[in-house]
Enzyme design. Sequence first.
Site, PDB file in Angstrom:
ATOM      1  N   GLY A   1      42.850  34.356  39.015  1.00 43.69           N
ATOM      2  CA  GLY A   1      41.707  33.950  39.821  1.00 43.69           C
ATOM      3  C   GLY A   1      41.493  32.450  39.910  1.00 43.69           C
ATOM      4  O   GLY A   1      40.868  31.971  40.855  1.00 43.69           O
TER       5      GLY A   1
ATOM      6  N   GLU B   1      47.084  36.345  43.854  1.00 45.67           N
ATOM      7  CA  GLU B   1      46.043  37.264  44.352  1.00 45.67           C
ATOM      8  C   GLU B   1      45.463  36.750  45.653  1.00 45.67           C
ATOM      9  O   GLU B   1      44.574  35.918  45.654  1.00 45.67           O
ATOM     10  CB  GLU B   1      44.916  37.394  43.316  1.00 45.67           C
ATOM     11  CG  GLU B   1      45.385  37.935  41.996  1.00 45.67           C
ATOM     12  CD  GLU B   1      44.285  37.914  40.932  1.00 45.67           C
ATOM     13  OE1 GLU B   1      43.205  37.348  41.180  1.00 45.67           O
ATOM     14  OE2 GLU B   1      44.515  38.453  39.868  1.00 45.67           O
TER      15      GLU B   1
ATOM     16  N   TYR C   1      36.204  46.258  30.899  1.00 48.30           N
ATOM     17  CA  TYR C   1      34.942  45.654  31.311  1.00 48.30           C
ATOM     18  C   TYR C   1      34.331  46.506  32.408  1.00 48.30           C
ATOM     19  O   TYR C   1      35.010  47.390  32.963  1.00 48.30           O
ATOM     20  CB  TYR C   1      35.151  44.212  31.813  1.00 48.30           C
ATOM     21  CG  TYR C   1      35.903  44.140  33.117  1.00 48.30           C
ATOM     22  CD1 TYR C   1      37.273  44.238  33.148  1.00 48.30           C
ATOM     23  CD2 TYR C   1      35.217  44.020  34.329  1.00 48.30           C
ATOM     24  CE1 TYR C   1      37.965  44.218  34.343  1.00 48.30           C
ATOM     25  CE2 TYR C   1      35.903  43.990  35.531  1.00 48.30           C
ATOM     26  CZ  TYR C   1      37.287  44.089  35.521  1.00 48.30           C
ATOM     27  OH  TYR C   1      37.968  44.086  36.715  1.00 48.30           O
TER      28      TYR C   1
ATOM     29  N   TRP D   1      43.154  44.817  30.941  1.00 48.23           N
ATOM     30  CA  TRP D   1      42.542  43.515  31.195  1.00 48.23           C
ATOM     31  C   TRP D   1      41.133  43.588  30.636  1.00 48.23           C
ATOM     32  O   TRP D   1      40.353  44.396  31.113  1.00 48.23           O
ATOM     33  CB  TRP D   1      42.499  43.175  32.684  1.00 48.23           C
ATOM     34  CG  TRP D   1      41.730  41.903  32.865  1.00 48.23           C
ATOM     35  CD1 TRP D   1      40.373  41.758  33.082  1.00 48.23           C
ATOM     36  CD2 TRP D   1      42.258  40.564  32.781  1.00 48.23           C
ATOM     37  NE1 TRP D   1      40.031  40.436  33.139  1.00 48.23           N
ATOM     38  CE2 TRP D   1      41.152  39.680  32.948  1.00 48.23           C
ATOM     39  CE3 TRP D   1      43.535  40.036  32.560  1.00 48.23           C
ATOM     40  CZ2 TRP D   1      41.309  38.288  32.920  1.00 48.23           C
ATOM     41  CZ3 TRP D   1      43.672  38.656  32.533  1.00 48.23           C
ATOM     42  CH2 TRP D   1      42.566  37.804  32.727  1.00 48.23           C
TER      43      TRP D   1
END
Length: 368
Positions: free
Chosen positions: A98, A139, A257, A346
């Site tokens: 990211g 990405e 998460y 992740w």
Amino acid sequence: MAFVSQNHIVLFFCLLLFRLSAADQDAVKAGYWYRGSGSVSDIDSSLFTHLFCAFAGLNPDTNEVTISDDNEDAFSTFTRTLQCSNPSITTLLSIGGGETDPHSFVSMAKNPSSREIFINSSINIARFYGFHGLDLAWESPTTADEMSYFGLLLDEWRTAVDAESNESGESPLILTAAVHYSPDIGSVTFPVDSIRRSLDWINVVAFDYYTPSWAPFTGAHALLYDLPNRVSTSSGIRAWIDSGLAPDTLVLGLPYYGYAWKLKKSGNHGVGARANGPAVTKDGEMTYRKIKEFIKKKRAKSIYNSTIVANYCYSGTTWIGYDDVQAIKTKVFYAKDQGLLGYFVWHVGGDKNWVLSQKASSTWDSLE
Ligand SMILES: *[C@@H]1O[C@H](CO)[C@@H](O)[C@H](O)[C@H]1NC(C)=O
Ligand SMILES: *[C@@H]1O[C@H](CO)[C@@H](O)[C@H](O)[C@H]1NC(C)=O
Ligand SMILES: *[C@@H]1O[C@H](CO)[C@@H](O)[C@H](O)[C@H]1NC(C)=O
């Protein structure tokens, strides 16, 4: 002085743990670590076969792979530190993520000479730091042209990696990419032939389907099953297999998460209930560990929906969608049942006392 004594301790543990039996080498039980995951030496590496070190960057001026000053120490000792507790661990350097502007990838990948610079620098960095492989986290390519550059990059990367292996006498670096949950993004499709020819496997990023920053309703952000016309992990995996990739070149992503939404009405708290943006954190994102703390502290009610394979919990007007042990176990079962190569998580720092990682690993091992 601290450095010397630390090395002694590390050596001691290396000797102690060297006899631990090697994990199943055919499977990939992988995790991503990044700076926010905590200390590399705290990872229970016996629960993993592969660990990804995230993220190296891409210098848009030179097209070389770079490691930031903040990451330098942890990256340079990553492999050695993990090998102490698990000598058979395989490590890969992940590039992008990211923090890297996708435009840098496009401008690098569209040009043959900048691709060559990128590829050479990636191999040099991997060898210099002792990684066993490289992972591309671009990405995401979004146009047909970008997809074709992506394919060219993979094919040239494979050629260069094989040539380097020939020359150095070392095993070739492993090459992987972290990709969209489905081969189709809008009207464009990933270059499946190049992926099949040139990568060892792909990490399928099977999460983030719904987030509170855009969805005005609560969502299971990584649900395994949904109606056929909706986004789900099983539909993405099916599409990758239908596109021509063998199941054993796919590695399934598991999120450690979830996302917290603010409910419009506390009494309306199912999946798909009306909501008003993120809760708890700025974008609603919370690690599994933080979610478990929230549940305990607020005595939140938690639910497992086995139809879609997702957990959620709520307290007052706060609603959190996430994966707990039931969802993780069912997804690992699914991955094995479909003949996939394995799973990745992740990120490793999101786990709580390695509960999810233990469940994932033992579930995989229990199936034949
Ligand atoms: C990349 O590496 C290859 C093989 O070592 C070498 O022949 C080539 O000159 C390098 N290219 C650049 C741009 O550094
Ligand atoms: C590696 O070396 C072998 C034997 O020397 C040769 O046949 C092959 O083409 C080389 N492969 C690459 C990718 O350079
Ligand atoms: C599980 O989720 C599906 C889809 O949102 C829903 O139709 C179903 O009622 C839920 N089941 C339970 C037990 O909450």
